[in-house]
Design a protein around this motif. Sequence first.
Motif, mmCIF file in Angstrom:
data_model
loop_
_atom_site.group_PDB
_atom_site.id
_atom_site.type_symbol
_atom_site.label_atom_id
_atom_site.label_comp_id
_atom_site.label_asym_id
_atom_site.label_seq_id
_atom_site.Cartn_x
_atom_site.Cartn_y
_atom_site.Cartn_z
ATOM 1 N N THR A 36 -0.940 19.094 -4.205
ATOM 2 C CA THR A 36 -0.677 18.059 -3.217
ATOM 3 C C THR A 36 -1.584 16.878 -3.514
ATOM 4 O O THR A 36 -2.806 17.020 -3.607
ATOM 5 N N ILE A 37 -0.954 15.724 -3.661
ATOM 6 C CA ILE A 37 -1.656 14.469 -3.927
ATOM 7 C C ILE A 37 -1.531 13.604 -2.682
ATOM 8 O O ILE A 37 -0.418 13.277 -2.253
ATOM 9 N N ASP A 38 -2.654 13.237 -2.095
ATOM 10 C CA ASP A 38 -2.669 12.354 -0.927
ATOM 11 C C ASP A 38 -2.915 10.925 -1.382
ATOM 12 O O ASP A 38 -3.622 10.688 -2.367
ATOM 13 N N TRP A 39 -2.351 9.998 -0.649
ATOM 14 C CA TRP A 39 -2.581 8.584 -0.953
ATOM 15 C C TRP A 39 -2.662 7.792 0.345
ATOM 16 O O TRP A 39 -2.113 8.191 1.371
ATOM 17 N N GLU A 40 -3.393 6.689 0.276
ATOM 18 C CA GLU A 40 -3.569 5.833 1.450
ATOM 19 C C GLU A 40 -3.835 4.405 0.995
ATOM 20 O O GLU A 40 -4.573 4.179 0.041
ATOM 21 N N ILE A 41 -3.232 3.464 1.700
ATOM 22 C CA ILE A 41 -3.468 2.046 1.440
ATOM 23 C C ILE A 41 -4.310 1.492 2.582
ATOM 24 O O ILE A 41 -3.981 1.657 3.746
ATOM 25 N N ASN A 42 -5.405 0.836 2.206
ATOM 26 C CA ASN A 42 -6.254 0.138 3.169
ATOM 27 C C ASN A 42 -6.198 -1.353 2.878
ATOM 28 O O ASN A 42 -5.832 -1.760 1.777
ATOM 29 N N TYR A 43 -6.592 -2.141 3.865
ATOM 30 C CA TYR A 43 -6.489 -3.598 3.764
ATOM 31 C C TYR A 43 -7.884 -4.214 3.802
ATOM 32 O O TYR A 43 -8.592 -4.098 4.797
ATOM 33 N N TYR A 44 -8.265 -4.863 2.714
ATOM 34 C CA TYR A 44 -9.572 -5.507 2.626
ATOM 35 C C TYR A 44 -9.407 -7.015 2.482
ATOM 36 O O TYR A 44 -8.357 -7.507 2.045
ATOM 37 N N ASN A 45 -10.491 -7.715 2.796
ATOM 38 C CA ASN A 45 -10.487 -9.156 2.546
ATOM 39 C C ASN A 45 -10.582 -9.376 1.036
ATOM 40 O O ASN A 45 -10.735 -8.428 0.259
ATOM 41 N N LYS A 46 -10.509 -10.606 0.608
ATOM 42 C CA LYS A 46 -10.495 -10.912 -0.823
ATOM 43 C C LYS A 46 -11.815 -10.572 -1.520
ATOM 44 O O LYS A 46 -11.841 -10.354 -2.727
ATOM 45 N N ASP A 47 -12.920 -10.514 -0.758
ATOM 46 C CA ASP A 47 -14.208 -10.145 -1.343
ATOM 47 C C ASP A 47 -14.412 -8.634 -1.385
ATOM 48 O O ASP A 47 -15.420 -8.151 -1.900
ATOM 49 N N LEU A 48 -13.486 -7.875 -0.818
ATOM 50 C CA LEU A 48 -13.529 -6.414 -0.763
ATOM 51 C C LEU A 48 -14.778 -5.890 -0.051
ATOM 52 O O LEU A 48 -15.251 -4.792 -0.328
ATOM 53 N N ASP A 49 -15.306 -6.679 0.886
ATOM 54 C CA ASP A 49 -16.509 -6.246 1.593
ATOM 55 C C ASP A 49 -16.288 -6.050 3.090
ATOM 56 O O ASP A 49 -17.230 -5.766 3.833
#
Length: 107
Positions: free
Chosen positions: A70-83
């Motif tokens: 089983t492979i889990d995946w998730e998309i998160n949303y960051y600002n352009k600086d990734l901070d």
Amino acid sequence: MSPAQKNQVLNDHFRKTGEGGVVMISMGVHLLGRATVDMIMKQLAGDAGDKSVEPGGEHDVGSIKVNNRTIDWEINYYNKDLDDESPDPTDPQQTTRYLAILLSTEY
């Protein structure tokens, strides 16, 4: 189009193409080898990925089966600086999508 629907479209495009974000695979996935990683990416971009998303959600999380794992995946949303989080995930000018792919045992 609602914000959730816009995120569905943006997330599906990113999951299928990798455009507009960063794709990270865990060490466990990496250790499966290049051929398996390629198979995982192909399945995420295809029908298995489409079927793994939650109905009515933003299509930002799911799991697929590859070689009996089983492979889990998730998309998160960051600002352009990734901070920090994105101020508006529906705006690609303000958002870098970050797809994490890992073994379910690593979650």
